[in-house]
Enzyme design. Structure first.
Site, PDB file in Angstrom:
ATOM      1  N   ASP A 107      10.323   2.129  57.226  1.00 46.15           N
ATOM      2  CA  ASP A 107      10.752   2.973  58.342  1.00 46.15           C
ATOM      3  C   ASP A 107      10.400   2.443  59.721  1.00 46.15           C
ATOM      4  O   ASP A 107      11.261   2.277  60.586  1.00 46.15           O
ATOM      5  CB  ASP A 107      10.148   4.377  58.192  1.00 46.15           C
ATOM      6  CG  ASP A 107      10.566   5.053  56.901  1.00 46.15           C
ATOM      7  OD1 ASP A 107      11.117   4.366  56.040  1.00 46.15           O
ATOM      8  OD2 ASP A 107      10.339   6.253  56.782  1.00 46.15           O
ATOM      9  N   GLU A 112      -0.458   5.230  48.355  1.00 51.38           N
ATOM     10  CA  GLU A 112       0.841   4.783  48.870  1.00 51.38           C
ATOM     11  C   GLU A 112       0.746   3.393  49.488  1.00 51.38           C
ATOM     12  O   GLU A 112       1.620   2.551  49.298  1.00 51.38           O
ATOM     13  CB  GLU A 112       1.342   5.787  49.911  1.00 51.38           C
ATOM     14  CG  GLU A 112       2.697   5.460  50.511  1.00 51.38           C
ATOM     15  CD  GLU A 112       3.188   6.517  51.484  1.00 51.38           C
ATOM     16  OE1 GLU A 112       4.335   6.408  51.942  1.00 51.38           O
ATOM     17  OE2 GLU A 112       2.417   7.452  51.805  1.00 51.38           O
TER      18      GLU A 112
END
Length: 627
Positions: free
Chosen positions: A398, A594
């Site tokens: 992103d 993550e």
């Protein structure tokens, strides 16, 4: 409506054993809007070929957003789940859906085989819940089989609601407190209730509760007692033990694990594959508390693990993507199969090929750049003034720094490599991408870069209580001077000739402590970048793809290092650093994360992120794709 659901697919196997101080069990009999699957099995259900397989997958833990939840594969499903009650600031609070803010010490599947067995631990303060899941078809007369409760219900309530999102609030409002400070449900139900909640309470410090579901009831042939006994008590304990042994054996076999691997390392591997398989939602999900839904950009990484465990689950998942979204392009081509398995793959690909080709054509044409042979990710916001570098969500990375000012003149090196690989899979590479390799190569940086309307002179200032981007010079079309994961995509794609000078430069980049290398893995953005560890917006969003270490990219880089193994490089040392850090963090926190901090190696972002971070298991076994 309830009768129609029960008669249309009389339901399926599984037993649930739960050990806890206090717990509740919820059953929904409603059409939930979690996911629409009207045409789920078009690609997979050839006549007779997959009927047994389809039934075996009918019941499952297909509710990854719930701490424990099961449901049937039906557009109007029967759904079951678990809640429990804790005290916060002397007030009772319900737990139902996974959320990081709850601060559980531990939650997640430690073992799961993807079809009929799983073990999970849930730990909050001094409360420990151990949930076990097992299915049995023995003696079952109903579709899918049975799952396993003695008469332990103490209180109940019923509601009529269209979804389960607000269920915790409804239950909490229904609770009343007696003079001894004990809370209980009201023992009432609304007319036409489609959700029933049963409260089970115990004063014992250690309790085991078996809950059995028996399908296909008929007065003459029900055989209730024997079927219930099969899924409760000592027989359930024996069945769970057998499934545990089978899971261990298959785990070692599938991933070719050495007998020398220590117990801590094995725990990480089992949690990686177990939580991924236990978190299916017709796809794998990256993170139950943060992203409890399918992510197309993550799915190929997930299937690198699942394919090795059970290729039929992969065919099922890919089939759902193609059925529901018509945009899945992952094609496996590295596992050996017997004749029967090969025939299943060929049959699947014959049915799927038209959609795969349509997806590739859409991707190839819709993401084309201005320059012939170039591509750029669509969807960047050219009008925002609240981000230093408008995000590129479609890429999966992103906030990775692209051109400062989005335009249709951009060229993204990672997308070009993805399309190269897709074209290779579709046998179209010579037609579509026989272009010069120097389009993205920059001689000054000695690596590959994006191209776009860019300036380095952008900054964020606070105006009217929010961050606003200010540009101090006009951007111009040029290469974007940020070195990171995107720069390594030609290397990860293995399209650099082995004797090329550029390959040596890529290896230098990977091994340089001044650029991308660290003691814990390879950084997402080089330390020399002007945006290294710089927040992209003043909205409490920490940098994600601007320094931290991501497992999926490290896996691809390690795969390429092994591919180019004739060239001496940092392959073994890098693998060991990543491996030791992830195992150490799991031992300390009991979570796979993550992403990982590039300076301390600590876990960041979503906890229990057994999406692409579960690739640590393949790094552990040095099992890499041959593209």
């Amino acid at each position: 409506k309830k009768t129609k659901v029960a008669e249309s697919h009389i339901l399926k196997p599984q037993s649930i054993a739960i050990k806890a101080h206090l717990l509740g069990f919820t059953v929904h009999i409603s059409a939930l809007t979690i996911i629409h699957i009207a045409e789920t099995f078009h690609l997979l259900s050839a006549d007779g070929e997959f009927k047994e397989r389809k039934e075996s997958m009918y019941w499952g833990t297909y509710r990854p957003q719930a701490y424990f939840g099961v449901r049937v594969r039906d557009p109007h499903p029967l759904v079951a789940g678990l809640m429990w009650l804790v005290s916060e600031q002397n007030e009772p609070v319900m737990r139902h859906f996974c959320e990081d803010k709850h601060g559980l010490k531990l939650f997640g599947w430690t073992e799961h085989n993807g079809t009929d067995y799983g073990q999970q631990d849930l730990v909050e303060k001094d409360l420990v819940l151990q949930t076990s899941f097992v299915k049995s078809k023995v003696g079952s007369l109903g579709y899918g089989g049975d799952w396993s409760t003695p008469g332990l219900v103490s209180h109940y309530c019923g509601f009529k609601t269209s979804n389960s999102v607000n269920l915790s609030d409804l239950v909490q409002k229904n609770l009343t407190e007696n003079m001894f400070g004990q809370v209980k449900l009201s023992d009432t139900a609304e007319d036409d209730s489609n959700v029933y909640v049963f409260q089970i309470s115990t004063m014992s410090q250690f309790s085991t509760i078996d809950i059995a579901f028996i399908s296909g009831i008929d007065e003459k042939t029900a055989d209730m007692e024997d079927r219930t006994n099969t899924l409760t008590g000592s027989q359930l304990t024996t069945l769970l033990a057998e499934k545990h042994v089978a899971f261990d054996e298959k785990f070692r076999e599938c991933f070719n694990l050495s007998e020398e691997i220590d117990a801590k390392t094995l725990d990480v591997g089992k949690a990686a594959i177990g939580n991924m398989l236990g978190s299916e939602l017709y796809t794998s999900v990256p993170c139950r508390s943060k992203l409890p839904w399918g992510q197309l950009s993550d799915e190929g990484f997930h299937q690198m693990l699942i394919w090795r465990w059970d290729f039929r689950i992969t065919l099922d998942i890919v089939g759902h993507w193609l059925d529901l979204m018509n945009v899945e392009g992952w094609i496996p081509h590295e596992k050996k199969f017997n004749d029967e398995e090969s025939a299943e793959n060929v049959s699947f690909l014959e049915r799927a090929f038209a959609r795969l080709e349509a997806w590739f054509q859409w991707l190839y044409t819709s993401q084309k750049g201005k320059k012939e042979g170039s591509f750029y990710w669509r969807g960047r916001d050219s009008t925002t003034d609240q981000e230093l570098n408008p995000r590129t969500v479609a890429s999966g990375m992103d906030d990775y720094p692209r051109a400062s000012h989005p335009s249709d003149g951009e060229m993204h090196v990672d997308l070009r490599c993805w399309i190269y690989l897709a074209a290779d899979c579709m046998k179209f590479i010579t037609t579509f991408l026989q272009r010069k390799k120097t389009m993205h190569y920059d001689r000054d940086h000695k690596t590959y870069l994006d191209f776009g309307n860019h300036t380095e002179k952008v900054r964020l200032v606070i105006e009217f209580g929010r961050g606003i981007r200010v540009t101090d010079e006009e951007p111009e079309l040029k290469k974007v001077p940020h070195v990171g994961y995107a720069s390594l995509f030609p290397f990860m794609s293995k399209i650099i000739p082995p004797h090329s000078e550029i390959l040596e430069q890529q290896l230098d980049l990977i091994s340089s402590n001044e650029l991308a290398c660290s003691d814990y893995g390879l950084l997402s953005l080089a330390k020399t970048s002007s945006l290294y560890m710089t927040p992209n917006a003043l909205m409490n969003q920490p940098p994600c793809w601007r320094g931290p270490i991501w497992m999926n990219m490290n896996y691809m880089i390690l795969a390429s290092l092994k591919h180019y193994s004739s060239v001496e490089g940092p392959y073994s040392a890098t693998r060991q650093e990543i491996f030791i850090n992830v195992v150490g963090e799991y031992d300390k926190t009991r979570y796979i994360w993550e992403r990982y901090d590039q300076t301390k190696g600590t876990g960041e972002g979503g906890r229990n992120f057994t999406g692409w971070s579960a690739l640590i298991l393949l790094i552990m076994t040095e099992d890499y794709p041959r593209l």
